[in-house]
Design a protein around this motif. Structure first.
Motif, PDB file in Angstrom:
ATOM      1  N   LYS A 182       0.840  -1.204   0.000  1.00 53.37           N
ATOM      2  CA  LYS A 182       0.000   0.000   0.000  1.00 53.37           C
ATOM      3  C   LYS A 182       0.871   1.249   0.000  1.00 53.37           C
ATOM      4  CE  LYS A 182      -2.268   3.262   2.762  1.00 53.37           C
ATOM      5  NZ  LYS A 182      -1.710   4.286   3.655  1.00 53.37           N
ATOM      6  N   ILE A 187      -2.027  -0.767  -4.700  1.00 49.69           N
ATOM      7  CA  ILE A 187      -3.254  -0.982  -3.927  1.00 49.69           C
ATOM      8  C   ILE A 187      -3.888  -2.331  -4.251  1.00 49.69           C
ATOM      9  CG2 ILE A 187      -5.540  -0.062  -3.403  1.00 49.69           C
ATOM     10  CD1 ILE A 187      -3.261   1.671  -2.340  1.00 49.69           C
ATOM     11  N   ASP A 188      -3.979  -2.697  -5.530  1.00 47.11           N
ATOM     12  CA  ASP A 188      -4.637  -3.960  -5.902  1.00 47.11           C
ATOM     13  C   ASP A 188      -3.893  -5.162  -5.332  1.00 47.11           C
ATOM     14  OD1 ASP A 188      -6.651  -2.659  -7.236  1.00 47.11           O
ATOM     15  OD2 ASP A 188      -5.673  -2.789  -9.202  1.00 47.11           O
ATOM     16  N   ARG A 191      -4.664  -5.345  -1.615  1.00 46.54           N
ATOM     17  CA  ARG A 191      -6.000  -5.907  -1.377  1.00 46.54           C
ATOM     18  C   ARG A 191      -5.976  -7.431  -1.406  1.00 46.54           C
ATOM     19  NH1 ARG A 191      -8.381  -1.652  -5.329  1.00 46.54           N
ATOM     20  NH2 ARG A 191      -9.409  -0.166  -3.930  1.00 46.54           N
ATOM     21  N   TYR A 194      -4.455  -8.802   1.719  1.00 47.97           N
ATOM     22  CA  TYR A 194      -5.341  -8.675   2.879  1.00 47.97           C
ATOM     23  C   TYR A 194      -6.421  -9.761   2.852  1.00 47.97           C
ATOM     24  CZ  TYR A 194      -3.523  -4.321   4.854  1.00 47.97           C
ATOM     25  OH  TYR A 194      -2.737  -3.388   5.483  1.00 47.97           O
ATOM     26  N   ARG A 195      -6.916 -10.082   1.655  1.00 54.27           N
ATOM     27  CA  ARG A 195      -7.918 -11.146   1.563  1.00 54.27           C
ATOM     28  C   ARG A 195      -7.343 -12.471   2.076  1.00 54.27           C
ATOM     29  NH1 ARG A 195      -8.720  -8.792  -3.748  1.00 54.27           N
ATOM     30  NH2 ARG A 195     -10.508  -7.362  -3.677  1.00 54.27           N
ATOM     31  N   TRP A 211      -6.381  -2.739   6.264  1.00 53.64           N
ATOM     32  CA  TRP A 211      -7.143  -2.925   5.032  1.00 53.64           C
ATOM     33  C   TRP A 211      -8.061  -1.725   4.797  1.00 53.64           C
ATOM     34  CZ3 TRP A 211     -10.249  -8.048   3.777  1.00 53.64           C
ATOM     35  CH2 TRP A 211     -10.547  -8.070   2.403  1.00 53.64           C
ATOM     36  N   THR A 214      -6.064   1.042   3.464  1.00 53.95           N
ATOM     37  CA  THR A 214      -5.700   0.763   2.078  1.00 53.95           C
ATOM     38  C   THR A 214      -6.860   1.081   1.138  1.00 53.95           C
ATOM     39  OG1 THR A 214      -4.139  -0.943   2.769  1.00 53.95           O
ATOM     40  CG2 THR A 214      -4.932  -1.064   0.504  1.00 53.95           C
ATOM     41  N   GLU A 215      -8.069   0.702   1.524  1.00 52.09           N
ATOM     42  CA  GLU A 215      -9.232   0.998   0.682  1.00 52.09           C
ATOM     43  C   GLU A 215      -9.493   2.501   0.618  1.00 52.09           C
ATOM     44  OE1 GLU A 215     -10.464  -0.995  -1.259  1.00 52.09           O
ATOM     45  OE2 GLU A 215      -9.970  -2.965  -0.461  1.00 52.09           O
ATOM     46  N   ASP A 223     -16.003   0.496   1.344  1.00 47.70           N
ATOM     47  CA  ASP A 223     -15.274  -0.675   1.838  1.00 47.70           C
ATOM     48  C   ASP A 223     -14.399  -0.295   3.031  1.00 47.70           C
ATOM     49  OD1 ASP A 223     -16.359  -2.378  -0.022  1.00 47.70           O
ATOM     50  OD2 ASP A 223     -14.692  -2.210  -1.438  1.00 47.70           O
TER      51      ASP A 223
END
Length: 599
Positions: A182, A187-188, A191, A194-195, A211, A214-215, A223
């Motif tokens: 991040k 960013i992607d 993400r 984090y998932r 997270w 980051t969103e 989100d």
């Protein structure tokens, strides 16, 4: 019973003669027969949660054998758990003087120093942990955390990935790597990690908070709100009000944001500095300057109480020495770089924090030929390494006098190439990039060194009304400029030093220099963008006018503002704060007029 006056001032609970006043060469011989058994009892007591008995046993051991590494380590663990971090650091350092290869002590010390914000010391210990155990995942994870916190996320990423290779992937390391990405504007990728992290460890509140941040950086505000709520349910006592308020304000709910901050201020411990400064920024946007400035002053007072102060003597000394060294007669005797640099070259965007440097970088990095470097620490690191690289007994800048020596005629090439080597580790440069930006605030302090290493490098000096800059600096927790922003007066004095130093450099040496007013850029965007791109010798590109569509995450306090369309709300907002700025008006007025502004 131990006399309190005999206790060591470090907070260990030991007598001074058995602690910091003890010379390691005079350590008494231990009595192994009873000490081994006592050490086992201390460890068992700690395991059973009987910290009092554990501490008493450690004290008895260390009274008889002050160098007993096991008791020192156990006592350090107890001190750390009770919040006596400094005392724990002292004991761990003593262990390492006795047994330098004690990996557990090195790792524990690195973690404590990181927790205390002592990053340079933490990095020394974390690097030593990797040297001692290159196959140890914890060593790599520690160094990764230190480097990421110390604004070197690209290098930190390497060590996080090493840790994940050396051990089974775990939720915490994956979340830490996600945060690292991040910070690199990826960013992607963050993400996705984090998932994975929340699948492995769904109950760690810091993961959900990271997270959420980051969103928010990726502009997915709903989100971000959802993940923040999840983290708050896991740990309701975690102070998240500053971030929650910032998120609500971005979503157009300033009153709800202020309500969150007001509720947080009712805690027994009171508001944090982050909460107060966020409140100030929201009040400022609502047109409530008196309340905003009061919150700024409260926030800055807490920051000073935490130990942050302007290093004025150091700043004044370096500024004076730079002005003394960089004078035309002396510089005429210095050699020029002998070779041409290869690859993408730097554009130095200089100026005070909050002057508009992030906006300029956002505009430039919208161009396909220009990569965003953000706030690169490379130049300041190079000034530290410079005496060693040139083999000089002198400090920077006087160490540059080695360039007069016959065996250092290629010295500027070496310095320049080292800057490029380090910068390219930190900047994601693609094949089409001819230039990359370096926008570390107050880099104008080193314009002399920049001009020596890169005689043709473009320097874009972003100017803004100095009083606007001061108001904005007061609303942020900034570390730039020797921690000058902890008070209004010190921020003003440091900004004035930089204004005077730039004038000196421009008088004494040739610079490829473009002054760019923030106010002009806001008022007439396209003509000034065309002027800027022409100065950099790159073709005009209309994407630079739509900078708010640039999806990169700017790793500065202005990251949210540069995602908005251009507006003039921040122009001359100092006028609402004039009575609060009175203590610095007389000091700043000559410089303000020199720069072409008025009060």
């Amino acid at each position: 019973m131990t006399n309190p006056e005999d206790l060591c001032g470090c907070g260990s609970g030991l007598r001074a003669s058995r602690c910091c006043d003890l010379s390691e060469v005079d350590l008494p011989d231990p009595a192994p027969e009873w000490i081994s058994a006592e050490a086992e009892r201390a460890a068992a007591a700690l395991q059973d949660g009987d910290t009092g008995s554990a501490r008493k046993a450690c004290g008895a051991i260390l009274e008889a054998a002050p160098g007993h590494a096991g008791a020192l380590a156990l006592l350090a663990q107890l001190l750390q758990a009770s919040g006596k971090t400094d005392a724990a650091v002292v004991l761990l350092a003593r262990i390492l003087r006795l047994t330098p290869d004690d990996l557990a002590a090195v790792q524990q010390l690195a973690g404590l120093l990181l927790q205390s914000g002592r990053l340079p010391e933490a990095e020394v210990q974390a690097r030593n942990a990797v040297r001692l155990a290159p196959d140890n995942a914890t060593s790599h994870a520690l160094l990764a955390m230190v480097l990421t916190t110390g604004h070197c996320p690209h290098i930190g990423e390497f060590h996080y990935r090493q840790a994940l290779e050396l051990a089974e992937p775990d939720g915490i390391t994956l979340a830490n790597l996600a945060w690292n990405l991040k910070l690199q504007s990826r960013i992607d990728e963050a993400r996705a990690l984090y998932r994975q992290s929340v699948v492995l460890a769904p109950s760690i509140h810091l993961t959900w908070l990271g997270w959420a941040r980051t969103e928010e950086a990726g502009r997915a505000l709903e989100d971000a709100s959802r993940f923040l709520a999840r983290g708050k349910r896991l740990d309701p006592d975690r102070p998240t009000a500053a971030f929650e308020a910032a998120l609500l304000a971005r979503q157009g709910a300033p009153e709800a944001a202020l309500a969150v901050l007001d509720a947080a201020a009712l805690r027994p411990s009171g508001p944090t500095s982050d909460e107060l400064l966020e409140k100030a920024r929201i009040l400022d946007r609502q047109g409530r300057p008196d309340e905003a400035f009061a919150a700024m002053l409260q926030g800055k007072a807490l920051i000073r109480e935490a130990g942050k102060q302007y290093a004025e003597a150091e700043a004044a000394d370096l500024t004076t020495r730079l002005a003394r060294f960089f004078i035309a007669p002396r510089l005429r005797r210095l050699p020029q770089p002998e070779t041409r640099p290869l690859g993408a070259q730097p554009v130095f965007i200089v100026g005070a924090p909050r002057s508009g440097t992030t906006l300029v970088e956002q505009i430039l990095s919208s161009h396909p030929a220009i990569a965003a470097g953000d706030e690169l620490p490379v130049l300041s690191q190079l000034t530290v390494a410079l005496p060693r690289m040139l083999g000089s007994p002198l400090a920077y800048p006087e160490a540059l006098s080695e360039l007069w020596m016959g065996d250092q005629q290629d010295g500027l090439d070496c310095l320049r190439d080292e800057y490029l080597r380090q910068a390219r580790k930190l900047v994601p440069i693609d094949a089409g990039h001819r230039l990359f930006t370096d926008k570390m605030p107050f880099n104008e302090m080193h314009l002399g060194l920049i001009a020596l290493m890169f005689p043709g490098a473009p320097v874009v000096h972003v100017l803004r009304h100095p009083l606007d800059v001061l108001v904005s600096m007061m609303s942020q927790d900034l570390t730039h400029g020797f921690q000058c922003a902890t008070e209004l007066e010190t921020a003003a004095r440091h900004c004035l030093r930089m204004i005077e130093l730039v004038a000196h450099y421009r008088q004494q040496m040739p610079l490829r220099y473009l002054p760019l007013r923030y106010e002009d850029l806001v008022g007439r965007l396209e003509p000034n963008v065309r002027r800027l791109l022409a100065f950099l010798d790159v073709g005009f590109n209309r994407r630079c006018l739509r900078f708010e569509e640039n999806r990169r995450y700017a790793r500065t306090a202005s990251y949210a503002q540069v995602t908005e369309k251009l507006h003039s709300r921040s122009l001359y907002r100092y006028r609402a704060y004039l009575r609060h700025l009175e203590p610095v008006l007389a000091l700043m007025e000559p410089a303000i007029r020199t720069l072409g502004y008025e009060i």
